[in-house]
Design a protein around this motif. Structure first.
Motif, mmCIF file in Angstrom:
data_model
loop_
_atom_site.group_PDB
_atom_site.id
_atom_site.type_symbol
_atom_site.label_atom_id
_atom_site.label_comp_id
_atom_site.label_asym_id
_atom_site.label_seq_id
_atom_site.Cartn_x
_atom_site.Cartn_y
_atom_site.Cartn_z
ATOM 1 N N ILE A 216 0.795 -0.841 -0.272
ATOM 2 C CA ILE A 216 0.019 -0.393 -0.041
ATOM 3 C C ILE A 216 0.516 1.140 -0.119
ATOM 4 O O ILE A 216 1.378 1.613 1.024
ATOM 5 C CB ILE A 216 -1.186 -0.039 0.966
ATOM 6 C CG1 ILE A 216 -2.040 -1.109 1.577
ATOM 7 C CG2 ILE A 216 -2.265 1.644 1.352
ATOM 8 C CD1 ILE A 216 -2.580 -1.306 2.720
ATOM 9 N N ASP A 217 1.001 1.922 -1.202
ATOM 10 C CA ASP A 217 1.425 3.010 -1.023
ATOM 11 C C ASP A 217 1.214 3.934 -2.583
ATOM 12 O O ASP A 217 0.003 4.106 -2.423
ATOM 13 C CB ASP A 217 3.700 3.381 -1.536
ATOM 14 C CG ASP A 217 3.706 4.216 -0.335
ATOM 15 O OD1 ASP A 217 3.684 5.290 -0.157
ATOM 16 O OD2 ASP A 217 5.219 3.353 0.019
ATOM 17 N N ALA A 218 1.716 5.264 -2.142
ATOM 18 C CA ALA A 218 1.214 6.260 -3.336
ATOM 19 C C ALA A 218 1.850 6.093 -4.642
ATOM 20 O O ALA A 218 3.103 4.985 -4.681
ATOM 21 C CB ALA A 218 1.909 7.554 -3.003
ATOM 22 N N PRO A 219 0.971 5.841 -5.566
ATOM 23 C CA PRO A 219 1.300 5.855 -6.988
ATOM 24 C C PRO A 219 3.378 5.419 -7.744
ATOM 25 O O PRO A 219 3.115 4.382 -8.081
ATOM 26 C CB PRO A 219 0.451 6.413 -8.169
ATOM 27 C CG PRO A 219 -0.887 6.785 -6.909
ATOM 28 C CD PRO A 219 -0.010 7.789 -5.225
ATOM 29 N N MET A 220 3.383 6.808 -7.197
ATOM 30 C CA MET A 220 5.272 6.563 -7.627
ATOM 31 C C MET A 220 5.851 5.964 -6.630
ATOM 32 O O MET A 220 6.954 5.646 -7.052
ATOM 33 C CB MET A 220 5.514 7.952 -7.766
ATOM 34 C CG MET A 220 4.901 8.991 -8.769
ATOM 35 S SD MET A 220 5.301 7.685 -10.554
ATOM 36 C CE MET A 220 7.113 7.708 -10.787
ATOM 37 N N ARG A 221 5.879 6.065 -5.765
ATOM 38 C CA ARG A 221 6.160 4.732 -4.693
ATOM 39 C C ARG A 221 6.487 4.062 -5.006
ATOM 40 O O ARG A 221 7.216 2.835 -4.930
ATOM 41 C CB ARG A 221 6.297 5.207 -2.589
ATOM 42 C CG ARG A 221 6.468 6.448 -2.875
ATOM 43 C CD ARG A 221 7.634 6.990 -1.878
ATOM 44 N NE ARG A 221 7.735 5.682 -1.183
ATOM 45 C CZ ARG A 221 9.014 5.718 0.060
ATOM 46 N NH1 ARG A 221 9.887 6.090 -1.009
ATOM 47 N NH2 ARG A 221 8.679 4.380 0.617
ATOM 48 N N LEU A 222 5.105 2.918 -5.094
ATOM 49 C CA LEU A 222 5.069 1.862 -5.556
ATOM 50 C C LEU A 222 5.847 1.388 -7.191
ATOM 51 O O LEU A 222 6.724 0.323 -6.516
ATOM 52 C CB LEU A 222 3.433 1.177 -6.060
ATOM 53 C CG LEU A 222 2.586 1.436 -5.066
ATOM 54 C CD1 LEU A 222 1.248 1.289 -5.367
ATOM 55 C CD2 LEU A 222 3.316 0.023 -3.498
ATOM 56 N N TYR A 223 5.939 2.715 -7.745
ATOM 57 C CA TYR A 223 6.637 2.235 -9.123
ATOM 58 C C TYR A 223 7.773 2.192 -8.867
ATOM 59 O O TYR A 223 8.805 1.163 -9.165
ATOM 60 C CB TYR A 223 5.924 4.176 -10.189
ATOM 61 C CG TYR A 223 6.196 3.432 -11.151
ATOM 62 C CD1 TYR A 223 5.662 2.368 -12.184
ATOM 63 C CD2 TYR A 223 7.839 4.094 -11.971
ATOM 64 C CE1 TYR A 223 6.424 2.241 -13.705
ATOM 65 C CE2 TYR A 223 7.929 3.778 -13.279
ATOM 66 C CZ TYR A 223 7.130 3.185 -13.789
ATOM 67 O OH TYR A 223 7.747 2.978 -15.617
ATOM 68 N N GLU A 224 8.806 3.016 -7.686
ATOM 69 C CA GLU A 224 9.969 3.471 -7.705
ATOM 70 C C GLU A 224 10.303 2.033 -6.840
ATOM 71 O O GLU A 224 11.572 2.061 -6.626
ATOM 72 C CB GLU A 224 10.232 4.988 -7.328
ATOM 73 C CG GLU A 224 10.482 5.869 -8.430
ATOM 74 C CD GLU A 224 9.690 6.687 -8.544
ATOM 75 O OE1 GLU A 224 10.178 7.108 -7.125
ATOM 76 O OE2 GLU A 224 10.051 8.050 -8.870
ATOM 77 N N ARG A 225 9.189 1.885 -5.689
ATOM 78 C CA ARG A 225 10.072 0.854 -4.826
ATOM 79 C C ARG A 225 8.870 -0.395 -4.482
ATOM 80 O O ARG A 225 8.236 -0.725 -3.212
ATOM 81 C CB ARG A 225 10.023 1.732 -2.861
ATOM 82 C CG ARG A 225 11.154 2.858 -3.023
ATOM 83 C CD ARG A 225 12.369 2.835 -4.064
ATOM 84 N NE ARG A 225 12.509 2.408 -2.285
ATOM 85 C CZ ARG A 225 13.696 3.417 -1.066
ATOM 86 N NH1 ARG A 225 13.328 4.332 -1.440
ATOM 87 N NH2 ARG A 225 13.868 1.859 -0.496
ATOM 88 N N PRO A 226 8.719 -1.112 -5.264
ATOM 89 C CA PRO A 226 7.826 -2.048 -6.185
ATOM 90 C C PRO A 226 8.741 -3.080 -4.586
ATOM 91 O O PRO A 226 9.675 -3.594 -4.268
ATOM 92 C CB PRO A 226 7.801 -2.953 -7.019
ATOM 93 C CG PRO A 226 8.782 -2.315 -7.643
ATOM 94 C CD PRO A 226 9.514 -0.781 -6.850
ATOM 95 N N ALA A 227 7.522 -3.343 -3.688
ATOM 96 C CA ALA A 227 7.706 -3.919 -2.408
ATOM 97 C C ALA A 227 7.685 -5.944 -2.872
ATOM 98 O O ALA A 227 8.793 -6.614 -2.444
ATOM 99 C CB ALA A 227 6.665 -4.156 -1.596
ATOM 100 N N ASN A 228 7.640 -5.985 -4.562
ATOM 101 C CA ASN A 228 8.079 -7.367 -4.552
ATOM 102 C C ASN A 228 8.183 -7.868 -6.191
ATOM 103 O O ASN A 228 7.793 -7.092 -6.488
ATOM 104 C CB ASN A 228 7.076 -8.775 -3.893
ATOM 105 C CG ASN A 228 5.811 -8.548 -4.173
ATOM 106 O OD1 ASN A 228 4.815 -8.134 -4.871
ATOM 107 N ND2 ASN A 228 5.036 -8.817 -2.853
ATOM 108 N N THR A 229 8.171 -8.612 -6.730
ATOM 109 C CA THR A 229 8.210 -8.705 -8.328
ATOM 110 C C THR A 229 6.688 -8.954 -8.758
ATOM 111 O O THR A 229 6.687 -8.188 -9.527
ATOM 112 C CB THR A 229 8.732 -10.151 -8.724
ATOM 113 O OG1 THR A 229 8.057 -11.386 -8.525
ATOM 114 C CG2 THR A 229 9.948 -10.008 -8.210
#
Ligand code: ADP
Length: 370
Positions: A216-229
């Motif tokens: 769960i995160d802001a869109p660009m955070r997810l894009y730049e720091r995905p938690a898994n593959t």
């Protein structure tokens, strides 16, 4: 407007299928939260539990300060905008908008004021006397939204229009919803399987898979720091390239051997370097987004040999499909001066934008993690 809180919410269907495993997060006051994930991941189940259309097997769901597990849908103060517009065909737009208020016994003056407000906000004035059959698909969407909004509910829920919404209509509805959300500040939970819709609409995004929240995160955070593959490859189109191989250290430099004679040279930050050094000798997965690959010029010693399989110009950019040491890779390029299918070239990469994941757990090797 209210916040919505999921505490270890779980849904097991009667046949034993776990629709949602353990949802544990909060939707803030006035937040636009998007639930995204492939078909069958549990998005609608979660939304329907908020609406009260699905029972909760265990855990606690609160809207505002009230636990609503046992509260009927009518008493939850939520509005659900359905995927089919569900307008009453025999009523005018004005009557459709006012219908919910009339059911609740809202006085006439108040009703008219709220309908006028919603009509102004959604630009529906001219349409008020018309019947749904006389409206375009986009206009019907706006009326459906308006009908939810005149009630001024604590939370607005919207399931994705899975129907035959064409791309243009999807886009205009998206822009409409974003504008409305800004104007109203309503708490909204929005379900979609479309990652572009999720990225553009969500203040935060919940990525789900197989009934479980992945990140769960802001869109660009997810894009730049995905938690898994999974998150890494779900968000972004074309998706992130993943290259797997043993992590090596040679002459003090870290490398991933992706095939015989093909090695990626890594350039991790100091914090990440320590984490990677501890994994030398193990298999890892390196991720590179298509925009972080390019056709290398002569002097790039780190470049990889690759063969062009297909070239896809899409107007403002082009995608090169390449074969490199047994891997299929996609590169995003400006659309001019492109190589041709069959060409051999050298592939450069932006090592500073490389992502790393553990092979077995597929979890991100994160410089900030403990
Ligand atoms: P999504 O909205 O992400 O496409 P759903 O929330 O609709 O997914 O469904 C999640 C999973 O639960 C799916 O695998 C679906 O088949 C299953 N499911 C949904 N409703 C029922 C039901 N009534 N009984 C059993 N399984 C169900």
């Amino acid at each position: 407007m209210a916040k919505v809180r999921f505490e270890h919410v779980r849904k097991v269907y009667e046949n034993g299928y776990v629709g949602v495993a353990d949802a544990d997060f909060e939707v803030g006051h006035g937040e636009m939260l998007v639930l995204v994930g492939p078909s069958g991941c549990g998005k609608s189940t979660l939304l329907r539990m908020v609406a009260g259309l699905e029972t909760i097997t265990s855990g606690t769901l609160s809207i505002g300060d009230r636990v609503v597990n046992e509260v009927s849908p009518r008493e939850r103060d939520i509005a659900m905008v359905f995927q089919n517009y569900a307008l009453y065909p025999h009523m005018s737009v004005a009557e459709n908008l006012a219908f919910g208020l009339r059911l609740r016994g809202t006085p006439k003056g108040e009703r008219e004021r709220r309908v006028a407000e919603a009509a102004a906000m959604l630009d529906l004035g001219r349409l008020l006397p018309l019947k749904p059959a006389q409206l375009s698909g986009g206009q019907r969407q706006r009326v459906a939204l308006g009908r939810a909004l005149v009630r001024q509910p604590a939370v607005v829920l919207r399931d994705e229009p899975r129907s035959n919404l064409d791309a243009q209509l999807r886009l205009s509805t998206r822009v409409e919803i974003a504008k409305l959300h800004r104007a109203l500040g309503a708490t909204m939970i929005y379900v979609t399987h479309d990652q572009i819709e999720a990225m553009t609409l969500g203040q935060r995004i919940v990525v789900m898979r197989d009934g479980r929240v992945q990140q769960i995160d802001a869109p660009m955070r997810l894009y730049e720091r995905p938690a898994n593959t999974f998150v890494a490859t779900f968000l972004g189109s074309p998706k992130m390239n993943l290259l797997q191989g043993p992590l090596l250290e040679r002459d003090g430099a870290l490398r991933v051997r992706v095939a015989d004679g093909i090695e990626l040279a890594l350039a991790p930050s100091p914090a990440l370097q320590a984490k990677l050094r501890a994994r030398v000798g193990r298999e890892i997965i390196a991720g590179l987004r298509p925009e972080h690959l390019h056709v290398a010029r002569g002097g790039d010693a780190a470049a990889l040999p690759a063969r062009v399989e297909a070239v896809e110009p899409v107007g403002n950019e082009a995608f090169l499909n390449l074969r490199c040491g047994g891997c299929d890779l996609v590169v995003r390029l400006p659309p001019h001066g492109l190589p041709a299918a069959g060409d051999e070239l050298r592939l450069g990469y932006d090592a500073a934008h490389m992502h790393f994941f553990e092979r077995d757990s597929e979890l991100r090797i994160d410089e900030d993690a403990a």
